[in-house]
Scaffold this active site. Sequence first.
Site, mmCIF file in Angstrom:
data_model
loop_
_atom_site.group_PDB
_atom_site.id
_atom_site.type_symbol
_atom_site.label_atom_id
_atom_site.label_comp_id
_atom_site.label_asym_id
_atom_site.label_seq_id
_atom_site.Cartn_x
_atom_site.Cartn_y
_atom_site.Cartn_z
ATOM 1 N N LYS A 172 1.252 -39.815 81.296
ATOM 2 C CA LYS A 172 0.655 -39.802 79.956
ATOM 3 C C LYS A 172 0.085 -38.405 79.757
ATOM 4 C CE LYS A 172 -2.529 -40.144 77.550
ATOM 5 N NZ LYS A 172 -2.884 -39.042 76.621
ATOM 6 N N GLU A 247 -9.389 -35.114 89.371
ATOM 7 C CA GLU A 247 -9.730 -33.685 89.285
ATOM 8 C C GLU A 247 -10.447 -33.486 87.972
ATOM 9 O OE1 GLU A 247 -6.331 -31.210 89.943
ATOM 10 O OE2 GLU A 247 -5.883 -32.185 91.841
ATOM 11 N N CYS A 281 -10.215 -25.305 84.342
ATOM 12 C CA CYS A 281 -11.320 -25.916 85.081
ATOM 13 C C CYS A 281 -11.838 -24.978 86.167
ATOM 14 C CB CYS A 281 -10.898 -27.259 85.660
ATOM 15 S SG CYS A 281 -9.374 -27.176 86.589
ATOM 16 N N GLU A 378 -20.693 -28.211 81.254
ATOM 17 C CA GLU A 378 -19.398 -27.536 81.160
ATOM 18 C C GLU A 378 -19.109 -27.193 79.698
ATOM 19 O OE1 GLU A 378 -15.782 -29.751 81.892
ATOM 20 O OE2 GLU A 378 -14.894 -28.041 82.904
HETATM 21 O O1 TXE Z 1 -10.266 -34.437 78.261
HETATM 22 P P1 TXE Z 1 -10.055 -35.925 78.537
HETATM 23 P P2 TXE Z 1 -10.315 -33.761 76.852
HETATM 24 C C1 TXE Z 1 -12.794 -31.197 80.438
HETATM 25 C C2 TXE Z 1 -13.466 -30.186 79.585
HETATM 26 C C3 TXE Z 1 -13.126 -30.635 78.203
HETATM 27 C C4 TXE Z 1 -13.291 -32.102 78.381
HETATM 28 C C5 TXE Z 1 -12.676 -32.917 77.333
HETATM 29 O O2 TXE Z 1 -14.833 -30.249 79.771
HETATM 30 O O3 TXE Z 1 -13.986 -30.144 77.227
HETATM 31 O O4 TXE Z 1 -12.687 -32.337 79.646
HETATM 32 O O5 TXE Z 1 -11.290 -32.613 77.199
HETATM 33 C C6 TXE Z 1 -6.651 -39.016 78.800
HETATM 34 N N1 TXE Z 1 -8.343 -43.684 80.064
HETATM 35 N N2 TXE Z 1 -11.496 -30.839 80.916
HETATM 36 O O6 TXE Z 1 -10.977 -34.563 75.787
HETATM 37 O O7 TXE Z 1 -10.496 -36.740 77.383
HETATM 38 C C7 TXE Z 1 -6.360 -38.061 77.671
HETATM 39 O O8 TXE Z 1 -5.520 -38.655 76.724
HETATM 40 C C8 TXE Z 1 -7.306 -42.999 80.530
HETATM 41 C C9 TXE Z 1 -11.412 -30.442 82.281
HETATM 42 O O9 TXE Z 1 -8.923 -33.384 76.585
HETATM 43 O O10 TXE Z 1 -10.629 -36.171 79.866
HETATM 44 C C10 TXE Z 1 -5.722 -36.902 78.414
HETATM 45 O O11 TXE Z 1 -4.370 -37.188 78.696
HETATM 46 N N3 TXE Z 1 -6.978 -41.766 80.097
HETATM 47 C C11 TXE Z 1 -10.072 -30.292 82.737
HETATM 48 C C12 TXE Z 1 -6.536 -36.853 79.713
HETATM 49 O O12 TXE Z 1 -7.103 -38.169 79.827
HETATM 50 C C13 TXE Z 1 -7.755 -41.211 79.160
HETATM 51 C C14 TXE Z 1 -8.987 -30.128 81.823
HETATM 52 C C15 TXE Z 1 -7.662 -35.817 79.716
HETATM 53 O O13 TXE Z 1 -8.458 -36.022 78.569
HETATM 54 C C16 TXE Z 1 -8.865 -41.884 78.635
HETATM 55 C C17 TXE Z 1 -9.207 -30.595 80.495
HETATM 56 C C18 TXE Z 1 -9.154 -43.186 79.126
HETATM 57 N N4 TXE Z 1 -10.201 -43.904 78.700
HETATM 58 C C19 TXE Z 1 -10.441 -30.926 80.086
HETATM 59 N N5 TXE Z 1 -9.450 -41.088 77.714
HETATM 60 C C20 TXE Z 1 -9.756 -29.869 84.143
HETATM 61 N N6 TXE Z 1 -10.584 -30.178 85.132
HETATM 62 O O14 TXE Z 1 -8.696 -29.306 84.367
HETATM 63 C C21 TXE Z 1 -8.728 -39.943 77.674
HETATM 64 N N7 TXE Z 1 -7.687 -40.012 78.533
#
Ligand code: TXE
Length: 474
Positions: A172, A247, A281, A378
């Site tokens: 996904k 992660e 990240c 963050e």
């Molecule tokens: O991440 P999300 P977002 C951090 C960074 C950023 C924040 C939000 O702080 O501002 O995350 O970013 C899926 N069950 N990082 O909103 O929401 C979603 O569809 C299952 C750190 O994009 O965590 C996407 O595919 N899946 C980072 C994935 O999770 C769910 C990189 C990540 O989305 C879900 C990016 C749920 N309930 C953002 N809700 C790193 N460490 O590399 C969302 N998703």
Amino acid sequence: MRLANFIDGKFVAPRSGAYFEDVNPATAETIAEIPDSDRRDVDDAVRAAKRAFSSWSGLRAEERSRVLLRLADLIEQNLESLARLESEDNGKPVALARRMDIPRAVANFRFFATAILHGSSEAHVTDSVALNYTLRQPVGVAGLISPWNLPLYLLSWKIAPAIAAGNTCVAKPSELTPLTANRLAELSLEAGLPAGVMNIVHGYGAKAGAALCEHPDVPLISFTGGTVTGGKVAAAAAPLFKKLSLELGGKNPNVIFADADLDDAIATSIQSSFANQGEICLCGSRMFVERSIYDTFVARFVEATARLRIGDPTDETTEVGALISAAHLAKVSGYVDLARSEGGTVACGGDRIEHRGFFLQPTVITGLGCDTRVLQEEIFGPVVTITPFEDEAEAIAFANSTRYGLSATVWTRDLQRAHRVAAALDVGTVWVNCWLLRDLRVPFGGVKDSGVGREGGSDSLHFFTEAKNVCVKL
Ligand code: TXE
């Protein structure tokens, strides 16, 4: 362009028939329609993956390897068009996607395609009584959830080891950056990947992502994304006792001692602060500089930051592109306002750029202590803080003062100090006099709120397999 899910080797419309918009962050224009998938689509994909499992896992490692190597070659042959798609979808400079994102996707497939040819297993002889050996067997259907910041890079970091080890998968990708995942599906057909081995379901995290985490026939979840989302994924997976790798976010310290090679430290710290608009990240967002060089460092760092070329990601000379979305731009620039209200000084940048797209000037903040929200939370954008420290003990205390623990960078020419400080930092990765130098064999992951588990090299292959001990009486 209207995307489709990729299930059982075919492109199919979402069961709901509903779509939402994919926006180019540099222009704010809609560039594609994304399937708004739900539990039914995830169910279809899991069923296809389950059907494909026994034949795929039954292939010889060399046969799986050959398919993955062909896929790597195809990604490489399409590097230019994939880099353009990634840039259009994410807002990152096309030059960066060409140099980093797409080559890494190629490397991920090549690495795991060949790693499975060289594996070894353990054996334990119990005196003259028994021989134990470890079988490492694929788990089944792997659920893979990836974020928007390094779309194909992180998606392939999960898909490659999962299917190389003999699992099938349902991935996904982030709903904000689905384009290269869609192209990967097309290339997988060309590479001859059997139907059902890799399925891609697009859609919102709370709907499609959650359905994947809750699915009883998906025994393993690998997730990269935000810490809050990681908590939800863990809560959904726990009652089903799934194998889990998380992660999550980072608030990484960049510690610069007075004896460092300052030219190198500044040039690399500009990268670690602002590469990919600070949306990695592993970016170092809290810089700690030894007091005796603090003023010089700040002056030179600010000057180098102000020289960064920000703007159109398709321009080959652009160094900083657009942030992922209007909402994220609002969040990141909100932290600049917060920095001012917490008593900080914006030494450089801080303003949005008047444009349809979502651009923020690279920003340097000084004058804030470790207990402020700006140094604790963050931000995930082109915003860094610089704080002076007095001695090694204080540097370590400052570096360890957040709930995050993903990575750290240390700049010093003192070899013993480098080892000492590296050992004392509460993080999963320490770079000494470098940043983002990644060897795919090394363990990767975080501690504290930055995640659970390790991937990379044999850690990935162990995660994507179950160890079974076989005890044979002698
Ligand atoms: O991440 P999300 P977002 C951090 C960074 C950023 C924040 C939000 O702080 O501002 O995350 O970013 C899926 N069950 N990082 O909103 O929401 C979603 O569809 C299952 C750190 O994009 O965590 C996407 O595919 N899946 C980072 C994935 O999770 C769910 C990189 C990540 O989305 C879900 C990016 C749920 N309930 C953002 N809700 C790193 N460490 O590399 C969302 N998703």
